[in-house]
Write an enzyme that holds these catalytic residues in place. Structure first.
Site, mmCIF file in Angstrom:
data_model
loop_
_atom_site.group_PDB
_atom_site.id
_atom_site.type_symbol
_atom_site.label_atom_id
_atom_site.label_comp_id
_atom_site.label_asym_id
_atom_site.label_seq_id
_atom_site.Cartn_x
_atom_site.Cartn_y
_atom_site.Cartn_z
ATOM 1 C CG HIS A 283 5.051 -2.286 10.029
ATOM 2 N ND1 HIS A 283 6.352 -2.734 10.026
ATOM 3 C CD2 HIS A 283 5.018 -1.226 9.172
ATOM 4 C CE1 HIS A 283 7.073 -1.948 9.225
ATOM 5 N NE2 HIS A 283 6.292 -1.032 8.693
ATOM 6 N NE ARG B 183 10.035 6.007 8.624
ATOM 7 C CZ ARG B 183 9.126 5.856 7.654
ATOM 8 N NH1 ARG B 183 9.253 4.881 6.757
ATOM 9 N NH2 ARG B 183 8.100 6.680 7.586
ATOM 10 C CB ALA C 34 1.346 0.179 6.127
ATOM 11 C CD GLU D 123 10.539 -7.753 5.820
ATOM 12 O OE1 GLU D 123 10.837 -8.864 6.305
ATOM 13 O OE2 GLU D 123 10.067 -6.817 6.483
ATOM 14 C CG HIS E 103 10.895 -2.475 4.727
ATOM 15 N ND1 HIS E 103 9.543 -2.432 4.515
ATOM 16 C CD2 HIS E 103 11.157 -3.645 5.355
ATOM 17 C CE1 HIS E 103 9.002 -3.530 5.021
ATOM 18 N NE2 HIS E 103 9.948 -4.282 5.530
ATOM 19 C CG ASN F 92 8.386 -2.151 0.443
ATOM 20 O OD1 ASN F 92 7.793 -2.227 1.515
ATOM 21 N ND2 ASN F 92 9.036 -1.059 0.069
ATOM 22 N NE ARG G 139 3.974 6.687 1.616
ATOM 23 C CZ ARG G 139 4.240 5.460 2.034
ATOM 24 N NH1 ARG G 139 4.690 4.549 1.197
ATOM 25 N NH2 ARG G 139 4.062 5.149 3.280
ATOM 26 N NE ARG H 209 6.927 4.247 9.905
ATOM 27 C CZ ARG H 209 5.846 4.430 9.135
ATOM 28 N NH1 ARG H 209 5.471 3.513 8.284
ATOM 29 N NH2 ARG H 209 5.139 5.543 9.222
ATOM 30 C CE1 TYR I 113 8.938 4.914 2.704
ATOM 31 C CE2 TYR I 113 7.440 6.790 2.813
ATOM 32 C CZ TYR I 113 7.916 5.609 3.342
ATOM 33 O OH TYR I 113 7.382 5.110 4.508
ATOM 34 N N PRO J 205 0.787 -1.227 0.000
ATOM 35 C CG PRO J 205 -0.139 -1.109 2.133
ATOM 36 C CD PRO J 205 0.513 -2.072 1.173
ATOM 37 C CG ASN J 206 -0.207 4.273 1.280
ATOM 38 O OD1 ASN J 206 -1.201 4.806 0.791
ATOM 39 N ND2 ASN J 206 -0.231 3.685 2.456
HETATM 40 C C1 DQA Z 1 8.195 0.985 3.852
HETATM 41 C C2 DQA Z 1 8.245 1.215 5.368
HETATM 42 C C3 DQA Z 1 6.874 1.016 5.995
HETATM 43 O O1 DQA Z 1 6.936 1.215 7.394
HETATM 44 C C4 DQA Z 1 5.891 2.009 5.420
HETATM 45 O O2 DQA Z 1 4.605 1.774 5.935
HETATM 46 C C5 DQA Z 1 5.875 2.019 3.927
HETATM 47 C C6 DQA Z 1 7.124 1.844 3.196
HETATM 48 C C7 DQA Z 1 9.543 1.305 3.185
HETATM 49 O O3 DQA Z 1 9.709 0.886 2.039
HETATM 50 O O4 DQA Z 1 10.393 1.977 3.765
HETATM 51 O O5 DQA Z 1 4.850 2.266 3.317
HETATM 52 O O6 DQA Z 1 7.908 -0.383 3.629
#
Ligand code: DQA
Length: 137
Positions: free
Chosen positions: A77, A104, A74, A95, A97, A71, A17, A108, A22, A9-10
Site C-alpha cells: 500500500h 478492510r 503493508a 500478488e 493477500h 505478498n 499475529r 489497504r 491471518y 513485513p510482519n
Molecule cells: C496482508 C494485508 C496487508 O494490508 C497487511 O498490511 C499485511 C498482510 C494480507 O496478507 O492480508 O501485513 O498483505
C-alpha cells in the site's frame, strides 16, 4: 519450474499475529505443506521486513524464475519502489493477500503491485498461496 514466494513485513509473525485475520499456522508449516503438495516444483521462500531487501530479491529472481508469488504486506500500500521492481522484472508476479484487503481499512485498498501483476488473489486465507502456485501450472 522455479517459483519463489516472497513475503513482506510482519508475515514472519504468522501463527502469532492477529490469528483471527491471518490464521494460526506458521508460514514454515504452510510452506512445508506446499512443498509436499507441489513436489515437482522447485519452490523457495523468502521473507523480509525491509523494503530494499524485497526489491533486491525481486531483481535477483526476476530474470530467471518462472514465477514470483508476492505478498508485500503493508508495503503493498506504500511502496512505489516495490511496484517499480515488479514492473521492471520479466518473471510474472502473482500478488497474494491472506485477508480480503478490500473489506478492510481504506488504506489497504490501494496497491502499488496490482497494476503490474499477472493477477491478484486475496481473501482466501493462506489457501491464496496454493491458488497462486496453481495459476502458474
Ligand atoms: C496482508 C494485508 C496487508 O494490508 C497487511 O498490511 C499485511 C498482510 C494480507 O496478507 O492480508 O501485513 O498483505
Amino acid at each position: 519450474m522455479k517459483i519463489i514466494i516472497i513475503n513482506g513485513p510482519n508475515l514472519n509473525l504468522l501463527g502469532k499475529r492477529e490469528p483471527e485475520v491471518y490464521g494460526s499456522e506458521t508460514f514454515e508449516a504452510i510452506f512445508n505443506n506446499l512443498q509436499n503438495k507441489f513436489s515437482e516444483i522447485e519452490l523457495t521462500y523468502f521473507q523480509s521486513n525491509i523494503e530494499g531487501e524485497i526489491i533486491d530479491k525481486l531483481h535477483e529472481v526476476g530474470f530467471d524464475y518462472d514465477g514470483v508469488i508476492l505478498n508485500a504486506a503493508a508495503y503493498t500500500h506504500t511502496s512505489v519502489g516495490i511496484g517499480d521492481a515488479v514492473k521492471g522484472i520479466e518473471t510474472p508476479v502473482v500478488e497474494v493477500h491472506i485477508s480480503n484487503v478490500q473489506a478492510r481499512e481504506e488504506f489497504r485498498h490501494q496497491s502499488f503491485v496490482s497494476a503490474n501483476a499477472k493477477g491478484v488473489i486475496f481473501g482466501f486465507g493462506i489457501k491464496g498461496y496454493d491458488l497462486a502456485i496453481q495459476s502458474f501450472l
